[in-house]
Design a protein around this motif. Structure first.
Motif, PDB file in Angstrom:
ATOM      1  N   ILE A 103     -54.304  34.603  40.942  1.00 34.12           N
ATOM      2  CA  ILE A 103     -53.291  35.361  39.928  1.00 34.12           C
ATOM      3  C   ILE A 103     -52.130  35.769  40.692  1.00 34.12           C
ATOM      4  CG2 ILE A 103     -52.803  37.367  38.644  1.00 34.12           C
ATOM      5  CD1 ILE A 103     -55.882  37.153  37.378  1.00 34.12           C
ATOM      6  N   TYR A 104     -52.405  36.448  42.179  1.00 36.61           N
ATOM      7  CA  TYR A 104     -51.457  36.760  42.954  1.00 36.61           C
ATOM      8  C   TYR A 104     -50.551  35.612  43.181  1.00 36.61           C
ATOM      9  CZ  TYR A 104     -48.775  38.866  46.849  1.00 36.61           C
ATOM     10  OH  TYR A 104     -47.970  39.328  47.742  1.00 36.61           O
ATOM     11  N   ALA A 105     -51.182  34.419  43.543  1.00 34.50           N
ATOM     12  CA  ALA A 105     -50.484  33.583  44.106  1.00 34.50           C
ATOM     13  C   ALA A 105     -49.686  32.917  43.037  1.00 34.50           C
ATOM     14  CB  ALA A 105     -51.460  32.222  44.647  1.00 34.50           C
ATOM     15  N   MET A 106     -50.135  32.951  41.684  1.00 33.67           N
ATOM     16  CA  MET A 106     -49.200  32.163  40.517  1.00 33.67           C
ATOM     17  C   MET A 106     -48.232  33.285  40.223  1.00 33.67           C
ATOM     18  SD  MET A 106     -51.979  30.902  37.929  1.00 33.67           S
ATOM     19  CE  MET A 106     -53.068  32.200  37.874  1.00 33.67           C
ATOM     20  N   THR A 107     -48.356  34.574  40.507  1.00 31.41           N
ATOM     21  CA  THR A 107     -47.332  35.483  40.103  1.00 31.41           C
ATOM     22  C   THR A 107     -46.266  35.331  41.241  1.00 31.41           C
ATOM     23  OG1 THR A 107     -48.844  37.088  39.136  1.00 31.41           O
ATOM     24  CG2 THR A 107     -46.869  37.936  39.841  1.00 31.41           C
ATOM     25  N   GLU A 108     -46.580  35.085  42.582  1.00 31.56           N
ATOM     26  CA  GLU A 108     -45.531  34.885  43.448  1.00 31.56           C
ATOM     27  C   GLU A 108     -44.753  33.670  43.139  1.00 31.56           C
ATOM     28  OE1 GLU A 108     -44.645  37.068  45.947  1.00 31.56           O
ATOM     29  OE2 GLU A 108     -45.456  38.224  44.941  1.00 31.56           O
ATOM     30  N   HIS A 109     -45.389  32.508  42.995  1.00 29.22           N
ATOM     31  CA  HIS A 109     -44.828  31.274  42.599  1.00 29.22           C
ATOM     32  C   HIS A 109     -43.658  31.469  41.374  1.00 29.22           C
ATOM     33  CE1 HIS A 109     -44.303  26.981  41.907  1.00 29.22           C
ATOM     34  NE2 HIS A 109     -44.362  27.244  40.615  1.00 29.22           N
ATOM     35  N   HIS A 110     -44.375  32.094  40.329  1.00 25.85           N
ATOM     36  CA  HIS A 110     -43.545  32.414  39.211  1.00 25.85           C
ATOM     37  C   HIS A 110     -42.172  33.247  39.597  1.00 25.85           C
ATOM     38  CE1 HIS A 110     -42.148  33.269  35.069  1.00 25.85           C
ATOM     39  NE2 HIS A 110     -41.997  34.601  35.409  1.00 25.85           N
ATOM     40  N   ASN A 111     -42.321  34.195  40.302  1.00 21.92           N
ATOM     41  CA  ASN A 111     -41.266  35.158  40.621  1.00 21.92           C
ATOM     42  C   ASN A 111     -40.380  34.386  41.695  1.00 21.92           C
ATOM     43  OD1 ASN A 111     -42.300  37.140  39.597  1.00 21.92           O
ATOM     44  ND2 ASN A 111     -43.234  38.326  41.149  1.00 21.92           N
ATOM     45  N   ARG A 112     -40.777  33.452  42.640  1.00 18.56           N
ATOM     46  CA  ARG A 112     -39.917  32.762  43.345  1.00 18.56           C
ATOM     47  C   ARG A 112     -39.031  31.835  42.337  1.00 18.56           C
ATOM     48  NH1 ARG A 112     -44.271  32.579  46.617  1.00 18.56           N
ATOM     49  NH2 ARG A 112     -44.907  30.443  46.224  1.00 18.56           N
ATOM     50  N   SER A 113     -39.786  30.857  41.389  1.00 19.18           N
ATOM     51  CA  SER A 113     -39.045  30.186  40.725  1.00 19.18           C
ATOM     52  C   SER A 113     -38.069  30.816  39.865  1.00 19.18           C
ATOM     53  CB  SER A 113     -40.149  29.635  40.003  1.00 19.18           C
ATOM     54  OG  SER A 113     -39.419  28.464  38.901  1.00 19.18           O
ATOM     55  N   ALA A 114     -38.305  31.904  39.428  1.00 22.32           N
ATOM     56  CA  ALA A 114     -37.358  32.747  38.522  1.00 22.32           C
ATOM     57  C   ALA A 114     -36.283  33.075  39.304  1.00 22.32           C
ATOM     58  CB  ALA A 114     -37.858  33.881  37.883  1.00 22.32           C
ATOM     59  N   GLY A 115     -36.525  33.504  40.579  1.00 20.14           N
ATOM     60  CA  GLY A 115     -35.299  33.750  41.524  1.00 20.14           C
ATOM     61  C   GLY A 115     -34.495  32.678  41.630  1.00 20.14           C
ATOM     62  N   GLN A 116     -35.025  31.557  41.875  1.00 16.77           N
ATOM     63  CA  GLN A 116     -34.367  30.326  42.186  1.00 16.77           C
ATOM     64  C   GLN A 116     -33.267  30.027  40.892  1.00 16.77           C
ATOM     65  OE1 GLN A 116     -37.137  27.534  43.417  1.00 16.77           O
ATOM     66  NE2 GLN A 116     -37.231  28.289  45.544  1.00 16.77           N
ATOM     67  N   SER A 117     -33.890  30.053  39.828  1.00 15.44           N
ATOM     68  CA  SER A 117     -33.000  29.770  38.444  1.00 15.44           C
ATOM     69  C   SER A 117     -32.141  30.661  38.306  1.00 15.44           C
ATOM     70  CB  SER A 117     -34.188  29.808  37.272  1.00 15.44           C
ATOM     71  OG  SER A 117     -35.204  28.975  37.312  1.00 15.44           O
ATOM     72  N   ARG A 118     -32.547  31.991  38.734  1.00 10.57           N
ATOM     73  CA  ARG A 118     -31.327  33.172  38.536  1.00 10.57           C
ATOM     74  C   ARG A 118     -30.044  32.821  39.586  1.00 10.57           C
ATOM     75  NH1 ARG A 118     -29.060  35.333  34.452  1.00 10.57           N
ATOM     76  NH2 ARG A 118     -27.994  37.407  35.130  1.00 10.57           N
ATOM     77  N   ARG A 119     -30.621  32.506  40.722  1.00 12.62           N
ATOM     78  CA  ARG A 119     -29.485  32.240  41.701  1.00 12.62           C
ATOM     79  C   ARG A 119     -28.596  31.105  41.204  1.00 12.62           C
ATOM     80  NH1 ARG A 119     -33.526  34.037  44.788  1.00 12.62           N
ATOM     81  NH2 ARG A 119     -34.321  32.050  45.281  1.00 12.62           N
ATOM     82  N   PHE A 120     -29.366  30.010  40.775  1.00 15.92           N
ATOM     83  CA  PHE A 120     -28.552  28.747  40.235  1.00 15.92           C
ATOM     84  C   PHE A 120     -27.863  29.038  39.108  1.00 15.92           C
ATOM     85  CE2 PHE A 120     -28.544  24.956  37.512  1.00 15.92           C
ATOM     86  CZ  PHE A 120     -27.843  24.146  38.579  1.00 15.92           C
TER      87      PHE A 120
END
Length: 62
Positions: free
Chosen positions: A34-51
């Motif tokens: 769950i921690y790994a999935m959360t970290e992946h989601h947070n990184r992906s959301a951050g990349q989308s937001r920066r884009f």
């Protein structure tokens, strides 16, 4: 308590201890997943937001 009864009780205790250990191990593995999935989601959301922020700064909305 007869010898049979005490042996049976000991077997039950051992099986219960093994089950608790297995449940604890499964819970730890699930927590890690769950921690790994959360970290992946947070990184992906951050990349989308920066884009999105970069597109917004350039005035490219689609």
């Amino acid at each position: 308590m007869s010898n049979f009864d005490s042996t049976l009780a000991a077997r039950i205790d051992i099986k219960a201890a093994l089950a608790r250990a297995e449940i604890r191990k499964m819970a730890q593995e699930a927590t890690i997943a769950i921690y790994a999935m959360t970290e992946h989601h947070n990184r992906s959301a951050g990349q989308s937001r920066r884009f999105w922020n970069e597109r917004s700064k350039r005035g490219n909305y689609g």
